[in-house]
Motif scaffolding. Structure first.
Motif, PDB file in Angstrom:
ATOM      1  N   LYS A 111       0.836  -1.195   0.000  1.00 54.55           N
ATOM      2  CA  LYS A 111       0.000   0.000   0.000  1.00 54.55           C
ATOM      3  C   LYS A 111       0.881   1.258   0.000  1.00 54.55           C
ATOM      4  O   LYS A 111       0.608   2.226  -0.700  1.00 54.55           O
ATOM      5  CB  LYS A 111      -0.870  -0.019   1.260  1.00 54.55           C
ATOM      6  CG  LYS A 111      -2.240   0.544   1.070  1.00 54.55           C
ATOM      7  CD  LYS A 111      -3.090   0.339   2.290  1.00 54.55           C
ATOM      8  CE  LYS A 111      -3.515  -1.106   2.455  1.00 54.55           C
ATOM      9  NZ  LYS A 111      -4.246  -1.389   3.673  1.00 54.55           N
ATOM     10  N   ASN A 120       0.910   4.234  -2.710  1.00 57.15           N
ATOM     11  CA  ASN A 120       0.705   5.640  -2.294  1.00 57.15           C
ATOM     12  C   ASN A 120       1.859   6.526  -2.735  1.00 57.15           C
ATOM     13  O   ASN A 120       1.657   7.662  -3.171  1.00 57.15           O
ATOM     14  CB  ASN A 120       0.551   5.742  -0.773  1.00 57.15           C
ATOM     15  CG  ASN A 120      -0.788   5.179  -0.321  1.00 57.15           C
ATOM     16  OD1 ASN A 120      -1.721   5.089  -1.110  1.00 57.15           O
ATOM     17  ND2 ASN A 120      -0.871   4.776   0.944  1.00 57.15           N
ATOM     18  N   ASP A 159      -1.741  -4.473  -2.813  1.00 51.32           N
ATOM     19  CA  ASP A 159      -2.420  -4.336  -1.529  1.00 51.32           C
ATOM     20  C   ASP A 159      -3.466  -3.231  -1.641  1.00 51.32           C
ATOM     21  O   ASP A 159      -3.149  -2.048  -1.570  1.00 51.32           O
ATOM     22  CB  ASP A 159      -1.385  -4.012  -0.445  1.00 51.32           C
ATOM     23  CG  ASP A 159      -1.950  -4.237   0.942  1.00 51.32           C
ATOM     24  OD1 ASP A 159      -3.193  -4.340   1.063  1.00 51.32           O
ATOM     25  OD2 ASP A 159      -1.149  -4.307   1.887  1.00 51.32           O
ATOM     26  N   ARG A 160      -4.706  -3.642  -1.881  1.00 49.86           N
ATOM     27  CA  ARG A 160      -5.811  -2.679  -1.924  1.00 49.86           C
ATOM     28  C   ARG A 160      -6.340  -2.532  -0.517  1.00 49.86           C
ATOM     29  O   ARG A 160      -6.040  -3.360   0.350  1.00 49.86           O
ATOM     30  CB  ARG A 160      -6.929  -3.205  -2.832  1.00 49.86           C
ATOM     31  CG  ARG A 160      -6.481  -3.497  -4.247  1.00 49.86           C
ATOM     32  CD  ARG A 160      -6.673  -2.307  -5.163  1.00 49.86           C
ATOM     33  NE  ARG A 160      -6.192  -2.589  -6.508  1.00 49.86           N
ATOM     34  CZ  ARG A 160      -6.920  -3.190  -7.447  1.00 49.86           C
ATOM     35  NH1 ARG A 160      -8.151  -3.563  -7.207  1.00 49.86           N
ATOM     36  NH2 ARG A 160      -6.417  -3.396  -8.641  1.00 49.86           N
ATOM     37  N   ASN A 161      -7.168  -1.577  -0.292  1.00 54.48           N
ATOM     38  CA  ASN A 161      -7.638  -1.364   1.077  1.00 54.48           C
ATOM     39  C   ASN A 161      -8.353  -2.569   1.667  1.00 54.48           C
ATOM     40  O   ASN A 161      -8.061  -2.999   2.773  1.00 54.48           O
ATOM     41  CB  ASN A 161      -8.539  -0.134   1.138  1.00 54.48           C
ATOM     42  CG  ASN A 161      -7.697   1.126   0.985  1.00 54.48           C
ATOM     43  OD1 ASN A 161      -6.536   1.132   1.396  1.00 54.48           O
ATOM     44  ND2 ASN A 161      -8.252   2.151   0.371  1.00 54.48           N
TER      45      ASN A 161
END
Ligand code: 5GP
Ligand code: MN
Length: 334
Positions: free
Chosen positions: A242, A246, A276-278
């Motif tokens: 993630k 970002n 890695d998605r939320n």
């Protein structure tokens, strides 16, 4: 046979109807292209058409005519979307074969009394439709939608915008006419689409030459720093955290195509991209030859797709998901 089936659909489309068209989450060019092509066609037919997407879609599809009217599912629109689905006369389900691919919208489709029409080319479809145009031999859902339009005898409704949308889906789902799903039919249809006004250069530029610098940097970083190759397993993968997404200001669609670079390595037959998605770890699988990443995704990652291109998800951590993948690949030859 096909003509009789088409007749059923034509009967359902008699008079002005409320039509909902929906497609899989994070729609790609085939998903959105087939949906908008069909929407524009049915609008010309005189119907009220609403396209619902379970999530947002990449900005490189913004040029598609009608995209400005696509309703994207959100909690605030939930009741409104539910109402539209359960009051629709016809619900077209395009480019997906199981209802979990449309997330929350699937719950509404399940209970909706309207006629459900599946148009798709993914393996092992769930049985929920009243009418289906389904073939794994089709390179793209856009190919099936084009044939349906032709069978319905209203080819004159196919304008340049519709032709561009259909061409976009075929161009991308064949990997620019590179994958083994390219057939004589694909070239025939594309040639007809050009006759209907498809501007192949315009479509290609809009889809491939609209990168942001961040996206290119993410690609460069993925290939230089994150590509892991296991020659003994004929496998390569990339896993993005993630934090890394970002760092490159990830936007929907930015990782599309990255997995293909892993597969392009000499001697590699199976490739994966983990992001890695939320809500979960999303996985893209690719393979060449007889190796079935559809089966791999189905058996271990709650997914599916095509033999050589599939996807799945995992609720483990990124590291655990990668470990599981390596273990599965080591133990089973798909
Ligand atoms: P992509 O890796 O480009 O997201 O997806 C590759 C193919 O697998 C596409 O045809 C896509 O529709 C399908 N696919 C991707 N994710 C999933 C999933 O979670 N479940 C199923 N059944 N198919 C998926
Ligand atoms: Mn497709």
């Amino acid at each position: 046979m096909v003509l009789n089936e088409t007749k059923i659909l034509e009967n359902w489309l008699e008079g002005r109807k409320k039509v909902v068209i929906t497609t899989h989450q994070k729609p790609d060019a085939d998903a959105l292209g087939s949906s908008l092509a069909l929407a524009n066609y049915l609008i010309k037919y005189g119907h009220d058409v609403l396209v619902i997407s379970p999530t947002d879609y990449p900005s490189f599809l913004d040029w598609m005519p009608g995209s400005e009217n696509v309703v994207i599912y959100s909690d605030t629109l939930k009741d409104q979307i539910k109402q539209s689905v359960i009051t629709a006369d016809l619900i077209f389900c395009l480019d997906f074969s199981s209802l979990n691919r449309i997330k929350e919208v699937g719950e509404f489709v399940k209970i909706a009394p309207g006629k459900k029409i599946l148009i798709d080319h993914h393996m092992e479809p769930e049985q929920f439709a009243d009418f289906s145009r389904w073939s794994t031999k089709a390179a793209a859902t856009c190919e099936l939608v084009f044939e349906l339009m032709a069978d319905m005898g209203r080819s004159e409704f196919i304008d340049q915008g519709i032709a561009n949308c259909l061409y976009a889906g075929i161009m991308t789902d064949t990997g620019n006419f590179k994958h083994p799903n390219v057939t004589k039919n694909v070239f025939r249809i594309c040639s007809e689409l050009v006759e209907y006004g498809a501007d192949t250069g315009y479509v290609a530029r809009n889809i491939y030459d609209t990168n942001t610098v961040n996206r290119l940097h993410l690609l460069g970083y993925s290939l230089k720093e994150k590509l892991i190759v296991h020659p003994e397993l004929e496998m390569a993968y990339i896993a993005l955290t993630k934090k890394e997404l970002n760092q490159f200001h990830y936007q929907t669609g930015d990782t599309e195509g990255i997995v293909n670079y892993a597969l392009s390595i000499q001697g590699i037959r199976v490739a994966a991209l983990f992001t890695d998605r939320n809500e979960m770890i999303k996985i893209s699988f690719r393979s060449s030859g007889n190796y079935s990443v559809n089966q791999l995704a189905r058996d271990h990652f709650n997914g599916g797709g095509h033999k050589n291109a599939s996807g799945g998800q995992s609720n483990l951590t990124l590291e655990e998901t990668v470990e599981k993948f390596i273990k599965v690949i080591t133990e089973t030859k798909y």
